[in-house]
Design a protein around this motif. Structure first.
Motif, PDB file in Angstrom:
ATOM      1  N   SER A 146      10.696  -7.427  -1.552  1.00 52.80           N
ATOM      2  CA  SER A 146       9.807  -6.606  -2.994  1.00 52.80           C
ATOM      3  C   SER A 146      10.937  -5.085  -3.325  1.00 52.80           C
ATOM      4  O   SER A 146      10.450  -4.648  -4.052  1.00 52.80           O
ATOM      5  N   LYS A 147      12.569  -5.876  -2.828  1.00 55.15           N
ATOM      6  CA  LYS A 147      13.162  -4.510  -3.277  1.00 55.15           C
ATOM      7  C   LYS A 147      13.688  -4.810  -4.674  1.00 55.15           C
ATOM      8  O   LYS A 147      14.645  -4.079  -5.148  1.00 55.15           O
ATOM      9  N   TRP A 179       4.229   1.336 -12.138  1.00 52.48           N
ATOM     10  CA  TRP A 179       4.807   2.774 -10.922  1.00 52.48           C
ATOM     11  C   TRP A 179       4.696   3.310 -11.105  1.00 52.48           C
ATOM     12  O   TRP A 179       4.099   4.910 -10.791  1.00 52.48           O
ATOM     13  N   THR A 192      -1.789  -1.802  -6.183  1.00 52.83           N
ATOM     14  CA  THR A 192      -0.970  -2.637  -5.536  1.00 52.83           C
ATOM     15  C   THR A 192      -0.407  -4.006  -6.116  1.00 52.83           C
ATOM     16  O   THR A 192      -1.415  -4.156  -7.482  1.00 52.83           O
ATOM     17  N   ALA A 259      -2.297  -2.431   2.003  1.00 50.87           N
ATOM     18  CA  ALA A 259      -1.857  -3.155   1.044  1.00 50.87           C
ATOM     19  C   ALA A 259      -1.168  -2.119  -0.087  1.00 50.87           C
ATOM     20  O   ALA A 259      -0.869  -2.001  -1.162  1.00 50.87           O
ATOM     21  N   LYS A 262       2.270  -1.304  -2.353  1.00 48.09           N
ATOM     22  CA  LYS A 262       3.013  -2.976  -2.052  1.00 48.09           C
ATOM     23  C   LYS A 262       2.830  -3.063  -2.719  1.00 48.09           C
ATOM     24  O   LYS A 262       2.278  -3.651  -3.962  1.00 48.09           O
ATOM     25  N   ARG A 263       4.499  -4.032  -3.184  1.00 51.19           N
ATOM     26  CA  ARG A 263       4.597  -5.126  -3.877  1.00 51.19           C
ATOM     27  C   ARG A 263       4.376  -6.251  -2.863  1.00 51.19           C
ATOM     28  O   ARG A 263       5.612  -5.672  -2.548  1.00 51.19           O
ATOM     29  N   TYR A 264       3.975  -7.503  -3.522  1.00 50.86           N
ATOM     30  CA  TYR A 264       3.780  -8.309  -2.489  1.00 50.86           C
ATOM     31  C   TYR A 264       4.104  -9.730  -3.720  1.00 50.86           C
ATOM     32  O   TYR A 264       3.745  -9.984  -4.670  1.00 50.86           O
ATOM     33  N   SER A 311       5.409 -10.138   4.717  1.00 48.64           N
ATOM     34  CA  SER A 311       4.416  -9.235   4.105  1.00 48.64           C
ATOM     35  C   SER A 311       3.350  -9.162   3.578  1.00 48.64           C
ATOM     36  O   SER A 311       2.001  -9.124   3.888  1.00 48.64           O
ATOM     37  N   ASP A 315       0.249  -8.797   5.936  1.00 46.50           N
ATOM     38  CA  ASP A 315      -1.217  -8.075   5.107  1.00 46.50           C
ATOM     39  C   ASP A 315      -2.155  -8.921   4.529  1.00 46.50           C
ATOM     40  O   ASP A 315      -3.193  -7.433   4.467  1.00 46.50           O
TER      41      ASP A 315
END
Length: 341
Positions: A146-147, A179, A192, A259, A262-264, A311, A315
């Protein structure tokens, strides 16, 4: 529960391979679904295929994603939003007008519309693994998570002469813009993003009548492994996810508190067109004349970057459909389709 007492889920881009499955997933989860489509015929096709859902699914028409206030009416009364709509063009005449502007403004636009009303709890945006992969830094062995971001700038994307790279950049630029908007405006709803890799599986798209009418990754895969002498090889195409898992992820992203924000990445496992062809030949020997010959050795996966989607499993509670089951359901459907209508 009657439709009048159900929470309303807005699904933008509620047609096609992913959009249709997402509408069905929200309806199955107990929501009344409001889907946006560009043409009345798309709504008619849906009801013709799923007449039992006429009371549970409604459609509104949004022809231009990037138009100011395009979603203002659509968001009224909804509780959650799944924004799946995005322009897909690998041969744009104008990178900005055809791809970049509608992708970015459509994504930010639906957030702006959501910010004008009360009662919306959560928004999920369909991103893509291509928003994570940076062509400039791609190295086998890198662990994608996710980074990571595709760092192509707007100016670079506008000048590209490769439509696929423009599309990849548009997904990253649209997600970043979302974002940024949330950070700047602090809305009452959560955001999300879910980023599928190459999507396969059984298509419930009402417009799918033949191989010639097959679109998105469903149809592109057919073009690259059915009735061709050799499967297409793309080093960036090294993973898959089943369309049912993608749809479920959208529902879970707006209903699971874990969730929020967050990025999935949505990754079912390793994939290649060669492996696809090899499995098809095993499962459907009666169609061997339509499937390119691939040896077991050629079907082995090549070294590439590793993708971390743990993740999403944790999640969102996803148990990804296996590649073998995905190819079986996709292959059975695609091999049964006529070549033309």
């Amino acid at each position: 529960m009657s439709s009048s007492t159900k929470q309303i889920a807005l699904v933008s881009g509620a047609s096609g391979f992913v959009g249709t499955e997402t509408v069905l997933s929200f309806a199955s989860a107990g929501f009344h679904v409001r889907g946006t489509v560009r043409k009345p015929a798309q709504a008619d096709q849906f009801y013709a295929k799923f007449p039992q859902l006429k009371d549970d699914v409604e459609f509104v028409f949004v022809e231009e994603l990037g138009k100011e206030g395009a979603f203002d009416e659509a968001v009224k009364g909804v509780s959650v939003i799944a924004h799946t709509a995005s322009p897909v063009s690998f041969n744009p005449k104008d990178n900005e007008k055809d791809v970049l502007i509608p992708a970015i403004e459509g994504t930010v636009g639906i957030l702006k519309s959501a910010g004008k009303v009360s009662g919306i709890k959560a928004v999920v945006i369909t991103s893509s693994i291509m928003a994570y992969i940076d062509d400039k830094k791609y190295e086998p062995g890198h662990v994608l998570d996710s980074k990571d971001w595709n760092t192509t700038t707007y100016e670079e994307a506008a000048a590209l002469d490769d439509g696929r790279k423009v599309y990849r950049a548009s997904k990253a630029l649209a997600e970043r813009a979302a974002w940024d908007w949330v950070e700047a405006n602090k809305p009452s709803f959560t955001l999300t993003t879910v980023a599928p890799t190459w999507i396969l599986g059984y298509s419930k798209d009402p417009s799918l009548k033949s191989l010639a009418s097959a679109r998105s990754s469903f149809g592109l895969t057919a073009q690259q492994v059915i009735d061709v002498p050799k499967p297409f090889y793309n080093p960036l195409l090294s993973s898959y996810v089943n369309v049912r898992d993608v749809a479920e992820a959208h529902v879970k992203a707006v209903t699971s508190p874990a969730a929020a924000g967050k990025r999935y990445l949505l990754i079912g496992g390793r994939y290649s067109m060669e492996r696809n062809a090899y499995l098809l030949a095993q499962y459907f020997p009666e169609h061997k004349e339509r499937i390119p010959l691939v040896t077991e050795e050629e079907a082995e996966f090549r070294p590439t970057l590793t993708v971390d989607s743990e993740s999403a499993r944790k999640d969102l509670g996803l148990n990804f459909v296996s590649l073998e089951d995905t190819i079986k359901e996709w292959g059975a459907q695609v091999l049964a389709l006529p070549k033309t209508e």
